[in-house]
Write an enzyme that holds these catalytic residues in place. Structure first.
Site, PDB file in Angstrom:
ATOM      1  N   ASP A   9     -26.771   8.416 -10.309  1.00  0.00           N
ATOM      2  CA  ASP A   9     -26.537   9.216  -9.096  1.00  0.00           C
ATOM      3  C   ASP A   9     -27.734  10.141  -8.883  1.00  0.00           C
ATOM      4  O   ASP A   9     -28.099  10.910  -9.767  1.00  0.00           O
ATOM      5  CB  ASP A   9     -25.250  10.034  -9.268  1.00  0.00           C
ATOM      6  CG  ASP A   9     -24.803  10.707  -7.981  1.00  0.00           C
ATOM      7  OD1 ASP A   9     -23.619  10.607  -7.636  1.00  0.00           O
ATOM      8  OD2 ASP A   9     -25.641  11.349  -7.309  1.00  0.00           O
ATOM      9  N   ASP A 107     -26.734   6.944  -2.537  1.00  0.00           N
ATOM     10  CA  ASP A 107     -27.477   7.480  -3.687  1.00  0.00           C
ATOM     11  C   ASP A 107     -26.827   7.212  -5.038  1.00  0.00           C
ATOM     12  O   ASP A 107     -27.160   7.848  -6.013  1.00  0.00           O
ATOM     13  CB  ASP A 107     -27.750   8.981  -3.498  1.00  0.00           C
ATOM     14  CG  ASP A 107     -26.620   9.849  -4.006  1.00  0.00           C
ATOM     15  OD1 ASP A 107     -25.454   9.436  -3.888  1.00  0.00           O
ATOM     16  OD2 ASP A 107     -26.920  10.929  -4.539  1.00  0.00           O
ATOM     17  N   GLU A 108     -25.865   6.269  -5.098  1.00  0.00           N
ATOM     18  CA  GLU A 108     -25.297   5.977  -6.420  1.00  0.00           C
ATOM     19  C   GLU A 108     -25.032   4.496  -6.622  1.00  0.00           C
ATOM     20  O   GLU A 108     -24.837   3.757  -5.656  1.00  0.00           O
ATOM     21  CB  GLU A 108     -24.038   6.806  -6.671  1.00  0.00           C
ATOM     22  CG  GLU A 108     -22.956   6.621  -5.658  1.00  0.00           C
ATOM     23  CD  GLU A 108     -21.690   7.395  -6.008  1.00  0.00           C
ATOM     24  OE1 GLU A 108     -21.095   7.102  -7.061  1.00  0.00           O
ATOM     25  OE2 GLU A 108     -21.305   8.265  -5.222  1.00  0.00           O
TER      26      GLU A 108
HETATM   27  P1  TTP Z   1     -23.833  13.277  -3.384  1.00  0.00           P
HETATM   28  O1  TTP Z   1     -24.331  12.359  -4.454  1.00  0.00           O
HETATM   29  O2  TTP Z   1     -22.380  13.587  -3.341  1.00  0.00           O
HETATM   30  O3  TTP Z   1     -24.558  14.687  -3.499  1.00  0.00           O
HETATM   31  P2  TTP Z   1     -26.065  15.023  -3.851  1.00  0.00           P
HETATM   32  O4  TTP Z   1     -26.832  13.811  -4.269  1.00  0.00           O
HETATM   33  O5  TTP Z   1     -26.653  15.773  -2.699  1.00  0.00           O
HETATM   34  O6  TTP Z   1     -25.911  16.042  -5.052  1.00  0.00           O
HETATM   35  P3  TTP Z   1     -25.584  15.740  -6.578  1.00  0.00           P
HETATM   36  O7  TTP Z   1     -26.789  16.162  -7.336  1.00  0.00           O
HETATM   37  O8  TTP Z   1     -24.395  16.588  -6.874  1.00  0.00           O
HETATM   38  O9  TTP Z   1     -25.295  14.267  -6.702  1.00  0.00           O
HETATM   39  O10 TTP Z   1     -24.231  12.735  -1.954  1.00  0.00           O
HETATM   40  C1  TTP Z   1     -25.452  12.066  -1.697  1.00  0.00           C
HETATM   41  C2  TTP Z   1     -26.007  12.427  -0.331  1.00  0.00           C
HETATM   42  O11 TTP Z   1     -25.033  12.138   0.683  1.00  0.00           O
HETATM   43  C3  TTP Z   1     -26.316  13.900  -0.175  1.00  0.00           C
HETATM   44  O12 TTP Z   1     -27.640  14.220  -0.611  1.00  0.00           O
HETATM   45  C4  TTP Z   1     -26.124  14.141   1.284  1.00  0.00           C
HETATM   46  C5  TTP Z   1     -25.099  13.130   1.708  1.00  0.00           C
HETATM   47  N1  TTP Z   1     -23.790  13.817   1.887  1.00  0.00           N
HETATM   48  C6  TTP Z   1     -23.452  14.307   3.147  1.00  0.00           C
HETATM   49  O13 TTP Z   1     -24.206  14.156   4.105  1.00  0.00           O
HETATM   50  N2  TTP Z   1     -22.263  14.964   3.288  1.00  0.00           N
HETATM   51  C7  TTP Z   1     -21.400  15.185   2.245  1.00  0.00           C
HETATM   52  O14 TTP Z   1     -20.322  15.796   2.424  1.00  0.00           O
HETATM   53  C8  TTP Z   1     -21.765  14.674   0.951  1.00  0.00           C
HETATM   54  C9  TTP Z   1     -20.859  14.888  -0.242  1.00  0.00           C
HETATM   55  C10 TTP Z   1     -22.966  14.008   0.821  1.00  0.00           C
HETATM   56 MG    MG Z   2     -26.074  12.495  -5.698  1.00  0.00          MG
END
Ligand code: TTP
Ligand code: MG
Length: 363
Positions: A9, A107-108
């Protein structure tokens, strides 16, 4: 030997890409989302850097609130095309490590290494290498969890963020999970957490103590699923969407039989949203929409509507479901379960036609 699965992730994905391209943002509270307009802006935070998270800011928070918490943060608008490109590059890198690959969002992803490594020591080397290669190629960091099941790998990748590696071998599952808040279990949100808390279950260890038959007695299907997860027995494969799939469906059993229309409607909305995730991700179109409804006493009905041309439309599907539901809404019996199924699937619609279809309203 059990399985070895990675969950990868990206760390604060959108914000990380922005900081990579604008080094002056590095190490600062950075918020990607709507325009804050000095606190009067509408819209939400998409994501933010870890420095911004220290102020209590998080994804989906109103941007006006984020501005109040940290007015001196750097606020930038999202650049979705750029993130899509980075996402594609990252996924292409991951695919080179194993054919057992499954992308989950932008992103995962999961990657199964069972056939590639003979033990967790080797898996750690590959995990470190993946982080290095992604950083060298894309300039952003990720966190990786490595465990014998998908759920445990996912919980692990979140355990040591940002830029962390967490490895959980079979013999450490119990000690790893024992003191963790139950909200860490994927699928348990704030509402379900409250429900379990009221029953005295706070940490995952409280679930581990309960034998399977009792879990089923207390919590039905969810009980079985949670029992499997916390005992490291989730055997879902790591694989991309199967082309030969005939339908996509989901159903939900109410905690108590109900005739509360508001609850029924929000449940339909939630199920509908969930089934549209793979629909959008794999660009699937469907022609047939089926409602399933089970009343007290297990009497079950299904009602379907088939369209002339395939659609991919969450709103339209909900309308059709509510239309099909009308027939049952006046009954006196309470409802035990509702479900939605999409079938007659099509993944091969040409791009032009697809664009056109999105604008068509179907009778
Ligand atoms: P996530 O993997 O949930 O968050 P992240 O990568 O920003 O942070 P983390 O380090 O905790 O993993 O989501 C991936 C991308 O998806 C995030 O960068 C932006 C987008 N996103 C949104 O646009 N709205 C949201 O509510 C969420 C959860 C994510
Ligand atoms: Mg993330």
């Amino acid at each position: 030997m059990g399985r070895i699965i990675l969950h990868i992730d990206m760390d604060c994905f959108f914000a990380a890409v922005e900081a990579r391209d604008n080094p002056e943002y590095k190490g600062k509270p950075l918020i990607v989302g709507a325009d804050p307009k000095e606190g009067k802006g509408r819209g939400v935070v998409a994501t933010c850097s870890y420095e911004a998270r220290k102020f209590g800011i998080h994804s989906a928070m109103p941007i006006s609130q984020a501005y109040k918490l940290c007015p001196h943060a750097i606020f930038v608008r999202p650049n979705y095309f750029k993130y899509a490109e980075v996402s594609k590059n990252v996924m292409n890198i991951l695919k080179t490590y194993s054919p057992a690959f499954q992308q989950m969002g932008s992103d995962e992803a999961y990657l199964e290494l069972t056939e590639i490594c003979s033990n967790f020591k080797e898996a750690r080397k590959i995990t470190e290498n993946i982080k290095d290669v992604i950083y060298d190629s894309e300039g952003i960091t990720c966190s990786i969890g490595c465990a014998p099941t998908k759920t445990l790998a996912k919980i692990s990748s979140d355990h040591n963020k940002p830029n962390g590696i967490t490895i959980v071998e079979s013999e450490n599952i119990k000690s790893f999970l024992e003191n963790m808040d139950i909200i860490r279990i994927p699928g348990i949100g704030k509402k379900t957490k409250k429900y379990y808390n009221e029953k005295g279950i706070k940490v995952i260890g409280d679930f581990i103590k309960i034998p399977l038959p009792r879990m089923i007695e207390l919590f039905g299907k969810s009980g079985k699923w949670i029992w499997e997860i916390v005992n490291g027995l989730d055997d879902r494969p790591v694989q991309e969407f199967r082309e030969d799939r005939k339908s996509i469906s989901r159903e939900r059993t109410f905690l108590e039989d109900t005739d509360d229309f508001k609850l029924i409607l929000t449940t339909f909305e939630e199920i509908n949203k969930k089934i549209h995730k793979p629909i959008i991700k794999h660009n699937i179109f469907y022609k047939t929409i089926t409602l399933k409804i089970r009343f007290q006493g297990f009497i079950t009905f299904t009602r379907s509507k088939s369209l002339l041309i395939p659609i991919q439309n969450e709103k339209k599907t909900l309308e059709i479901i509510l239309e099909l539901y009308k027939e049952f809404s006046k009954g006196k019996r309470k409802i035990r379960l509702i479900g939605i199924k999409l079938s007659n699937l099509d993944t091969k619609i040409k791009f032009k036609q697809r664009n056109l279809l999105n604008f068509l309203t179907v009778p």
